[in-house]
Scaffold this motif. Sequence first.
Motif, PDB file in Angstrom:
ATOM      1  N   CYS A 189       8.396   8.282  -0.361  1.00  0.00           N
ATOM      2  CA  CYS A 189       8.233   7.045   0.416  1.00  0.00           C
ATOM      3  C   CYS A 189       9.582   6.367   0.673  1.00  0.00           C
ATOM      4  O   CYS A 189      10.376   6.188  -0.239  1.00  0.00           O
ATOM      5  CB  CYS A 189       7.326   6.112  -0.380  1.00  0.00           C
ATOM      6  SG  CYS A 189       7.169   4.482   0.326  1.00  0.00           S
ATOM      7  N   TYR A 190       9.809   5.971   1.934  1.00  0.00           N
ATOM      8  CA  TYR A 190      11.050   5.270   2.273  1.00  0.00           C
ATOM      9  C   TYR A 190      11.090   3.881   1.644  1.00  0.00           C
ATOM     10  O   TYR A 190      12.128   3.246   1.567  1.00  0.00           O
ATOM     11  CB  TYR A 190      11.195   5.142   3.796  1.00  0.00           C
ATOM     12  CG  TYR A 190      11.492   6.441   4.507  1.00  0.00           C
ATOM     13  CD1 TYR A 190      12.087   7.505   3.841  1.00  0.00           C
ATOM     14  CD2 TYR A 190      11.192   6.595   5.854  1.00  0.00           C
ATOM     15  CE1 TYR A 190      12.370   8.693   4.494  1.00  0.00           C
ATOM     16  CE2 TYR A 190      11.470   7.773   6.522  1.00  0.00           C
ATOM     17  CZ  TYR A 190      12.052   8.829   5.841  1.00  0.00           C
ATOM     18  OH  TYR A 190      12.338   9.998   6.497  1.00  0.00           O
ATOM     19  N   ASN A 191       9.938   3.383   1.214  1.00  0.00           N
ATOM     20  CA  ASN A 191       9.914   2.076   0.555  1.00  0.00           C
ATOM     21  C   ASN A 191       9.934   2.200  -0.968  1.00  0.00           C
ATOM     22  O   ASN A 191       9.706   1.215  -1.683  1.00  0.00           O
ATOM     23  CB  ASN A 191       8.702   1.267   1.022  1.00  0.00           C
ATOM     24  CG  ASN A 191       8.875   0.834   2.471  1.00  0.00           C
ATOM     25  OD1 ASN A 191       9.925   0.321   2.847  1.00  0.00           O
ATOM     26  ND2 ASN A 191       7.875   1.070   3.308  1.00  0.00           N
ATOM     27  N   CYS A 198       3.732   3.922  -0.033  1.00  0.00           N
ATOM     28  CA  CYS A 198       3.268   2.706   0.649  1.00  0.00           C
ATOM     29  C   CYS A 198       2.191   3.029   1.687  1.00  0.00           C
ATOM     30  O   CYS A 198       1.402   2.176   2.068  1.00  0.00           O
ATOM     31  CB  CYS A 198       4.446   1.999   1.323  1.00  0.00           C
ATOM     32  SG  CYS A 198       5.042   2.794   2.843  1.00  0.00           S
ATOM     33  N   GLY A 199       2.203   4.273   2.155  1.00  0.00           N
ATOM     34  CA  GLY A 199       1.191   4.697   3.127  1.00  0.00           C
ATOM     35  C   GLY A 199       1.532   4.386   4.569  1.00  0.00           C
ATOM     36  O   GLY A 199       0.859   4.858   5.483  1.00  0.00           O
ATOM     37  N   ASN A 200       2.598   3.611   4.786  1.00  0.00           N
ATOM     38  CA  ASN A 200       2.897   3.176   6.153  1.00  0.00           C
ATOM     39  C   ASN A 200       4.212   3.678   6.738  1.00  0.00           C
ATOM     40  O   ASN A 200       4.377   3.695   7.951  1.00  0.00           O
ATOM     41  CB  ASN A 200       2.903   1.643   6.219  1.00  0.00           C
ATOM     42  CG  ASN A 200       1.514   1.090   6.001  1.00  0.00           C
ATOM     43  OD1 ASN A 200       0.545   1.593   6.555  1.00  0.00           O
ATOM     44  ND2 ASN A 200       1.414   0.076   5.157  1.00  0.00           N
ATOM     45  N   CYS A 201       5.160   4.048   5.906  1.00  0.00           N
ATOM     46  CA  CYS A 201       6.453   4.486   6.448  1.00  0.00           C
ATOM     47  C   CYS A 201       6.280   5.895   7.037  1.00  0.00           C
ATOM     48  O   CYS A 201       5.289   6.580   6.748  1.00  0.00           O
ATOM     49  CB  CYS A 201       7.524   4.443   5.368  1.00  0.00           C
ATOM     50  SG  CYS A 201       7.371   5.722   4.123  1.00  0.00           S
ATOM     51  N   CYS A 204       5.556   8.570   4.432  1.00  0.00           N
ATOM     52  CA  CYS A 204       4.221   8.477   3.829  1.00  0.00           C
ATOM     53  C   CYS A 204       3.143   8.963   4.797  1.00  0.00           C
ATOM     54  O   CYS A 204       2.199   9.640   4.391  1.00  0.00           O
ATOM     55  CB  CYS A 204       3.906   7.041   3.424  1.00  0.00           C
ATOM     56  SG  CYS A 204       4.624   6.568   1.845  1.00  0.00           S
TER      57      CYS A 204
HETATM   58 ZN    ZN Z   1       6.050   4.864   2.325  1.00  0.00          ZN
END
Ligand code: ZN
Length: 220
Positions: A189-191, A198-201, A204
């Motif tokens: 994950c980039y976050n 995070c599921g959004n980057c 992910c």
């Molecule tokens: Zn992520």
Amino acid sequence: MKNKKEAVVVFSGGQDSTTCLLWAMKEYDKVYAVSFDYGQRHILELECAKDICAHYGIEHVVMDMSLINQLAPNSLTRADIVVDEDAPSVGTPNSCVDGRNMVFLTFVAIYAKQKGITDIITGVSQSDFSGYPDCRDVFIKSLNTTLNLAMDYDFCLITPLMWIDKEETWEMADKLGGFDVVRNMTLTCYNGIMGDGCGNCPSCKLRKKGLESYLKRRGI
Ligand code: ZN
């Protein structure tokens, strides 16, 4: 009896390189893992790498590559640069660090030669090509030739994931008995959130899409 002796895996502690580590452990008698400290925003990545190597009893080396961050600031190393959500229509995403794979593989090659090892394994993939030019097969083949000429040595750059997508990468980890380790102990994950992230980057999203397809196919 395994057919080959020793190999070095370029190891970030993410899904792809962990799958490569599992693959190498099956193929070789002894495996070394090399990680790079290049000022990643999420230093937890290196902690994950360390923990996975400890889990499997793999000899782990961390090389200092902070210079690359000074030369090419990017969204993976600088908190003030927001990661591109999607690949831009022109050029490379701002998470791309120019020359990173070339520099990393070159240092790994120097390390491998010192140990008398020819086989270097990296988890780059052209299938999930996110606009990073140094993940392409043509680049890896070119660098392989260059390294051999540069050091007068028969390196073999091996890319088990080059032609498979994220779904097939999950399948490979599962068949190698490392599904849970990849799912829970890696960081892509980039976050900077471990496991499912995070599921959004962008990273992910790619990982989740592959996982969902694989689980659906496996019937879970
Ligand atoms: Zn992520």
